[in-house]
Design an enzyme around this catalytic site. Structure first.
Site, PDB file in Angstrom:
ATOM      1  N   TYR A  99      97.913  22.488  91.208  1.00  0.00           N
ATOM      2  CA  TYR A  99      98.880  22.565  90.113  1.00  0.00           C
ATOM      3  C   TYR A  99      99.563  23.935  90.082  1.00  0.00           C
ATOM      4  CZ  TYR A  99     100.642  22.297  85.283  1.00  0.00           C
ATOM      5  OH  TYR A  99     101.438  22.302  84.161  1.00  0.00           O
ATOM      6  N   SER A 129     105.036  26.499  84.526  1.00  0.00           N
ATOM      7  CA  SER A 129     103.811  26.689  83.736  1.00  0.00           C
ATOM      8  C   SER A 129     103.412  28.148  83.828  1.00  0.00           C
ATOM      9  CB  SER A 129     102.680  25.828  84.299  1.00  0.00           C
ATOM     10  OG  SER A 129     101.435  26.234  83.753  1.00  0.00           O
TER      11      SER A 129
END
Ligand code: NDP
Length: 237
Positions: A146, A132
Site C-alpha cells: 500500500y 496517503s
C-alpha cells in the site's frame, strides 16, 4: 455555494467514503459531476440520485476501461482520482495477484487517467490524486504494498506537474491519515495501531478531505502544483 458552476468534473471511485464526500461537495457547488465505481452499484445509484450526478461502472483495475472512461468524459476541468484499495499483512504471506491488482488500481490507473485527461483539459485544469500519509511514512509493519503505491503517486505528481504546467494544468496529491470510511472505520481494528502515532487521536471525516480537494480545484490554488497536501491529524508529524 456555486463555486464550480459550469465545471465538468470526473471522480474515479466516488460511490463511497472519501470519494462520495468529494462528489457531494462538487455537486453542492454546482459542478457537473460524473463518478465511477466498481462493485457498489446500489450505493452509486443512490448517491447519483441524491446529488444529481452521473454514476458509471468502470473498474480501475482495467487500464483500457479507465482510459476510455476519461476520454469519453471530454474536456474535464477537474479530474479526481480517489479509487484505491488497501491490503495489509505480512508480505511473505500475501497473494502476488492481490499485490499486482492493488498496483493496477492505485498506480497504473491514476497515471493513465491523468495523462488521458490532460489531452483535452482546458487551461486551468486540475488533476488531484488521493494518496496517503503512508506515502511519506510507514510507522508499523504490514503496509509495504500500500505504501509503495502511495509513494509512487508522489513521483507521478512531481513529474506531471512539470510536464503539464505549460498547458496550464496543475497536479497535486492529497494525503489523508485515518479517515472514517468502510476502508478504515472508526470502530475497526486500525484504531489501536494508529492512534498512538497521531497528534490528534481520532479519525478524520471524509468531508475534511473533500474540503481540501475543493480548495485545490478552486481559483486560490492556481499556483499550487507538484505538491503533497497532508491531512492526517499529525500522524506523520
Ligand atoms: P473506501 O473503501 O471506503 O471507498 C473506496 C472507493 O473507491 C469506493 O467508491 C470504491 O468503489 C472505489 N473503488 C475501489 N476500487 C475500485 C476499482 N477497482 N474501480 C473503481 N472504483 C473503485 O475507501 P476510502 O474512501 O477510505 O479511500 C479513498 C481513497 O483514500 C483511497 O485511495 C485510499 O487509499 C485513500 N486513503 C484512505 C484513508 C482512510 O483512512 N480511509 C487514509 C489514506 C488514504 P465501489 O464502491 O464500487 O467498491
Amino acid at each position: 455555494m456555486a463555486g464550480f458552476q459550469g465545471k465538468s468534473i470526473l471522480v474515479l471511485g466516488g460511490s463511497r467514503g472519501i470519494g462520495a464526500a468529494i462528489v457531494r461537495r462538487f455537486a453542492a457547488e454546482g459542478a457537473g459531476v460524473t463518478f465511477t465505481y466498481a462493485g457498489s452499484e446500489e450505493a452509486a445509484e443512490r448517491l447519483a440520485a441524491e446529488t444529481e450526478t452521473r454514476a458509471v461502472r468502470t473498474d480501475s483495475a482495467d487500464r483500457d476501461a479507465v482510459i476510455a472512461r476519461v476520454r469519453d468524459s471530454g474536456a474535464l476541468n477537474v479530474l479526481v482520482v480517489n479509487a484505491g484499495v488497501a491490503i495489509f499483512g505480512d508480505p511473505l504471506e500475501q497473494d502476488p495477484n492481490a499485490v499486482d491488482r492493488l498496483i493496477r488500481i492505485n498506480v497504473h490507473a491514476p497515471y493513465h487517467a491523468s495523462v488521458e485527461a490532460a489531452r483535452r483539459m482546458p487551461e486551468g485544469g486540475r488533476i488531484i490524486v488521493i494518496g496517503s500519509v503512508n506515502g511519506d511514512c510507514v510507522p508499523f509493519p504490514g503496509l509495504s504494498a500500500y505504501s509503495m503505491s502511495k509513494s509512487a503517486l508522489q513521483g507521478m505528481a512531481r513529474g506531471l506537474a512539470r510536464d503539464f504546467a505549460p498547458r496550464g494544468i496543475t497536479v497535486n496529491v492529497v494525503q489523508p491519515g485515518p479517515i472514517d470510511t468502510d476502508m478504515n472505520p472508526v470502530d475497526g481494528p486500525l484504531k489501536d495501531i494508529v492512534y498512538p502515532h497521531m497528534a490528534i487521536q481520532r479519525h478524520g471525516r471524509a468531508e475534511d478531505v473533500a474540503g481540501m480537494v475543493a480548495w485545490l480545484a478552486g481559483p486560490e490554488a492556481s499556483f499550487v502544483t507538484g505538491a503533497m497536501h497532508t491531512i492526517d491529524g499529525g500522524f506523520g508529524a
